[in-house]
Design a protein around this motif. Structure first.
Motif, PDB file in Angstrom:
ATOM      1  N   LYS A 180       1.029   2.293  -6.947  1.00 48.67           N
ATOM      2  CA  LYS A 180       0.377   1.486  -7.989  1.00 48.67           C
ATOM      3  C   LYS A 180      -0.715   2.270  -8.699  1.00 48.67           C
ATOM      4  N   SER A 181      -1.563   2.916  -7.897  1.00 51.60           N
ATOM      5  CA  SER A 181      -2.644   3.697  -8.516  1.00 51.60           C
ATOM      6  C   SER A 181      -2.075   4.832  -9.346  1.00 51.60           C
ATOM      7  N   THR A 182      -0.966   5.377  -8.877  1.00 48.76           N
ATOM      8  CA  THR A 182      -0.327   6.467  -9.611  1.00 48.76           C
ATOM      9  C   THR A 182       0.126   5.986 -10.985  1.00 48.76           C
TER      10      THR A 182
ATOM     11  N   ARG B  56       7.349   2.982  -1.185  1.00 50.54           N
ATOM     12  CA  ARG B  56       7.632   4.313  -1.713  1.00 50.54           C
ATOM     13  C   ARG B  56       9.053   4.769  -1.429  1.00 50.54           C
TER      14      ARG B  56
ATOM     15  N   SER C 190       0.832  -1.198   0.000  1.00 51.69           N
ATOM     16  CA  SER C 190       0.000   0.000   0.000  1.00 51.69           C
ATOM     17  C   SER C 190       0.869   1.252   0.000  1.00 51.69           C
ATOM     18  N   GLY C 191       0.519   2.196  -0.826  1.00 51.18           N
ATOM     19  CA  GLY C 191       1.259   3.451  -0.870  1.00 51.18           C
ATOM     20  C   GLY C 191       2.490   3.417  -1.748  1.00 51.18           C
TER      21      GLY C 191
HETATM   22  N1  LIG Z   1      -3.386  13.313  -5.158  1.00 52.85           N
HETATM   23  C1  LIG Z   1      -2.376  13.072  -4.308  1.00 52.85           C
HETATM   24  N2  LIG Z   1      -1.754  14.094  -3.677  1.00 52.85           N
HETATM   25  C2  LIG Z   1      -0.734  13.861  -2.833  1.00 52.85           C
HETATM   26  N3  LIG Z   1      -0.249  12.652  -2.545  1.00 52.85           N
HETATM   27  C3  LIG Z   1      -0.822  11.592  -3.135  1.00 52.85           C
HETATM   28  C4  LIG Z   1      -1.917  11.749  -4.035  1.00 52.85           C
HETATM   29  N4  LIG Z   1      -2.288  10.526  -4.475  1.00 52.85           N
HETATM   30  C5  LIG Z   1      -1.471   9.650  -3.865  1.00 52.85           C
HETATM   31  N5  LIG Z   1      -0.568  10.275  -3.059  1.00 52.85           N
HETATM   32  C6  LIG Z   1       0.485   9.635  -2.273  1.00 52.85           C
HETATM   33  O1  LIG Z   1       1.285   8.900  -3.144  1.00 52.85           O
HETATM   34  C7  LIG Z   1       1.625   7.648  -2.604  1.00 52.85           C
HETATM   35  C8  LIG Z   1       1.234   6.569  -3.567  1.00 52.85           C
HETATM   36  O2  LIG Z   1      -0.149   6.571  -3.751  1.00 52.85           O
HETATM   37  P1  LIG Z   1      -0.901   5.482  -4.626  1.00 52.85           P
HETATM   38  O3  LIG Z   1      -2.355   5.761  -4.498  1.00 52.85           O
HETATM   39  O4  LIG Z   1      -0.341   5.471  -5.980  1.00 52.85           O
HETATM   40  O5  LIG Z   1      -0.527   4.150  -3.860  1.00 52.85           O
HETATM   41  P2  LIG Z   1      -1.065   2.674  -4.065  1.00 52.85           P
HETATM   42  O6  LIG Z   1       0.104   1.810  -4.300  1.00 52.85           O
HETATM   43  O7  LIG Z   1      -2.143   2.666  -5.073  1.00 52.85           O
HETATM   44  O8  LIG Z   1      -1.663   2.340  -2.630  1.00 52.85           O
HETATM   45  P3  LIG Z   1      -2.919   1.425  -2.248  1.00 52.85           P
HETATM   46  O9  LIG Z   1      -2.520   0.003  -2.415  1.00 52.85           O
HETATM   47  O10 LIG Z   1      -3.158   1.747  -0.812  1.00 52.85           O
HETATM   48  O11 LIG Z   1      -4.049   1.837  -3.142  1.00 52.85           O
HETATM   49  C9  LIG Z   1       0.898   7.564  -1.271  1.00 52.85           C
HETATM   50  O12 LIG Z   1       1.846   7.764  -0.258  1.00 52.85           O
HETATM   51  C10 LIG Z   1      -0.100   8.653  -1.301  1.00 52.85           C
HETATM   52  O13 LIG Z   1      -0.211   9.235  -0.033  1.00 52.85           O
END
Ligand SMILES: Nc1ncnc2c1ncn2[C@@H]1O[C@H](COP(=O)(O)OP(=O)(O)OP(=O)(O)O)[C@@H](O)[C@H]1O
Ligand SMILES: [Mg+2]
Lengths: 261, 264
Positions: free
Chosen positions: B49-51, B214, B45-46
């Motif tokens: 991935k979503s990014t 991260r 998490s974090g």
């Molecule tokens: N719009 C935003 N503004 C600032 N920080 C962000 C934003 N979106 C995500 N982050 C930060 O970027 C990092 C990565 O976020 P992301 O959503 O890509 O993670 P993830 O791997 O999809 O996590 P998860 O498995 O919990 O969905 C996180 O630490 C999050 O706090």
């Protein structure tokens, strides 16, 4: 489907109201309060019944002004809110002014409007529109801008155009905001019309009240208050009904229809 | 490996700025998805991935690096792509049918025709009796299937799915995985699938990228050489376990003691 008027939940309130009226009637008779100071409920009911046709005529005049003003306010609020959402500089210029202008007691502007537009239907409609416009516009702008960016993003990955995003995401999202603004506006609207009538008009509940006041027909004054309350409640219910019709998805999720009537 | 690359992400860096603060989220991430290939991104998490998906969908601009779709550069341009965000994002004010029809309406298909097309697809998603339901009247699994149907109706060969089953219970989740494989086998879209479940990634994918905590970097790229069609029995095979061990090592789960690497 949720019942639109819930009798059971309103029973205690209705009972309490009846109890208050009974005490009022009772005390009025025991203490022999003169009718021109505080008429008993029975006297008010009588005044209401006796002058019903006349009262109805004045009510109609007020109601037309209220509806006209509300419709005008809704139209202008929608146009401005959509424009502000579309052109951000316009919003940056206009929105703060809108919010600040809410601090201006609109009722204090009523005399001005009467000076400008005379004593017909138009100034009344304008006063109503003016008091209703702000809650509507502010709520709409707020609703349109609060929409989830992720939802807009999603629509973009479908290559939806701006108008489709507005229609299928932003407007429905803003609907609950709009309707809560409309509830406030509906309450203000009757007040706005009556104040307009107090200042200058040929017909309307405000006129009826003034005449009753000048001749110390206190029971008629109370009768018109009853009518004002009934119109306000009816308008409020009408807004709820409209909300119920326009937002079918909210019918089972929220209890905004929980009865108070 | 396949020749045509549906999606290629090359050396992207991404940072989120909020006021004075900045948060480096992705560092030098490269990955690609071939035609008809099922590729997963697995990470805690974090880790960003979503990014990655948002950048792949053109909704977010990377600081550096390029995105290519069908070998053409498209960096930072929103475009037609089957993107399914992490939260199903069915619109509460639309019925299931209306939600699913959105991509068709966006394509200027007439409402009536769009409804008809949705109705034809509903049985495949076991949703034929729920077309008139609003999202809040559907179960979690139904909502995910509805969102997948909507994604499917986006006329793109590439699907970007962000943890579509994360919110479901283990049982529903397994059913949905099999069902997704079935649908995928039928339509053969290229899929970039995000998950934080190791088993899910191995079970579904042709290839897996493991990304680190991260700032996210690609730790390993692993081809999953299990024959298709797959069924749940393979989970107990030794080859499956050895893939799992590779993933666990890459994620360094034990050292970090992180709970959100879910091994169900
Ligand atoms: N719009 C935003 N503004 C600032 N920080 C962000 C934003 N979106 C995500 N982050 C930060 O970027 C990092 C990565 O976020 P992301 O959503 O890509 O993670 P993830 O791997 O999809 O996590 P998860 O498995 O919990 O969905 C996180 O630490 C999050 O706090
Ligand atoms: Mg995520």
């Amino acid at each position: 489907m949720k019942k639109w008027v819930n009798i059971k939940t309103n029973l205690p309130a209705a009972g309490f109201l009846a109890f208050l009226l009974a005490i009022w009637e009772f005390l009025g008779r025991i203490l022999e309060i003169p009718g021109y100071i505080l008429p008993a409920p029975s006297a008010i009911a009588l005044a209401l019944a006796e002058n019903f046709p006349l009262l109805l005529e004045h009510t109609r005049a007020t109601f037309i002004a209220v509806l006209g003003g509300l419709i005008l306010a809704i139209g202008v609020a929608f146009i401005l809110a959509l424009a502000m959402d579309r052109w951000k500089p316009l919003k940056q210029a206009l929105y703060p002014v809108l919010v600040i202008s809410q601090a201006v007691p609109i009722f204090a502007l009523a005399p001005l409007i009467l000076i400008w537009f005379g004593a017909g239907l138009l100034p009344k409609v304008l006063i109503v529109a003016l008091v209703c416009f702000f809650p509507l516009a502010v709520n709409l702008v707020e609703g349109l801008s609060q929409v989830d960016q992720e939802a807009v993003d999603l629509m973009q990955t479908m290559q939806a155009n701006r108008w489709m995003i507005m229609r299928s995401v932003q407007l429905p999202f803003a609907m609950p905001y709009f309707f809560s603004g409309l509830k406030i506006a509906a309450t203000y609207s009757v007040l706005g019309a009556i104040i307009g009538e107090w200042l200058a008009a040929r017909a309307g509940l405000g006129i009826y009240m003034l005449r009753a006041m000048h001749s110390f027909r206190t029971s008629d004054l109370f009768a018109s208050i009853v009518v004002v309350v009934v119109i306000s409640l009816a308008l409020f219910k009408l807004v709820e009904l409209a909300g119920w019709l326009f937002m079918p998805w909210q019918r089972n999720t929220t209890n905004h229809m929980k009865g108070w009537l | 490996m396949r020749t045509i690359s549906r999606l290629a992400i090359e050396n992207i860096y991404s940072t989120y700025y909020s006021g004075e603060q900045h948060l480096s989220v992705l560092e030098n991430v490269s990955l690609h998805v071939g035609e008809g290939e099922f590729v997963s991104v697995l990470g805690p998490s974090g880790s960003g991935k979503s990014t990655i998906l948002k950048i792949a969908a053109g909704l977010l601009n990377p600081d550096q690096g390029r995105i290519l779709v069908n070998n053409r550069e498209v960096t930072g341009k929103p475009r037609l792509v089957g993107y399914m965000p992490q939260y199903d994002l069915l619109f509460p004010w639309k019925t299931l049918r209306q939600n699913a029809a959105l991509p068709l309406l966006a394509k200027k298909i007439k409402a009536k025709e769009a409804s008809k097309k949705v109705d034809e697809m509903l049985p495949l998603f076991s949703l034929e009796n729920f077309a008139e339901y609003y999202p809040h009247q559907l179960s979690g699994g139904m909502r995910q299937r509805a969102a997948l149907l909507r994604t499917m109706l986006i006329d793109s060969d590439l699907m970007l799915l962000d943890e579509p089953f994360a919110a479901l219970d283990a049982l529903t989740r397994e059913t949905m995985q099999d069902w997704l494989l079935k649908i995928w086998g039928q339509f053969r879209r290229s899929v970039l699938f995000v998950t934080h479940s190791i088993d899910e990634a191995i079970y579904l994918s042709d290839r897996i990228y493991v990304i680190t905590e991260r700032p996210g970097k690609i730790a390993i790229e692993q081809i999953i050489d299990l024959k298709r069609p797959r069924s749940k029995e393979i989970i107990t095979t030794s080859i499956f376990s050895s893939y799992k061990q590779v993933m666990i090592n890459a994620l360094n789960v034990n050292a970090r003691g992180e709970e959100d690497i879910n091994q169900n």
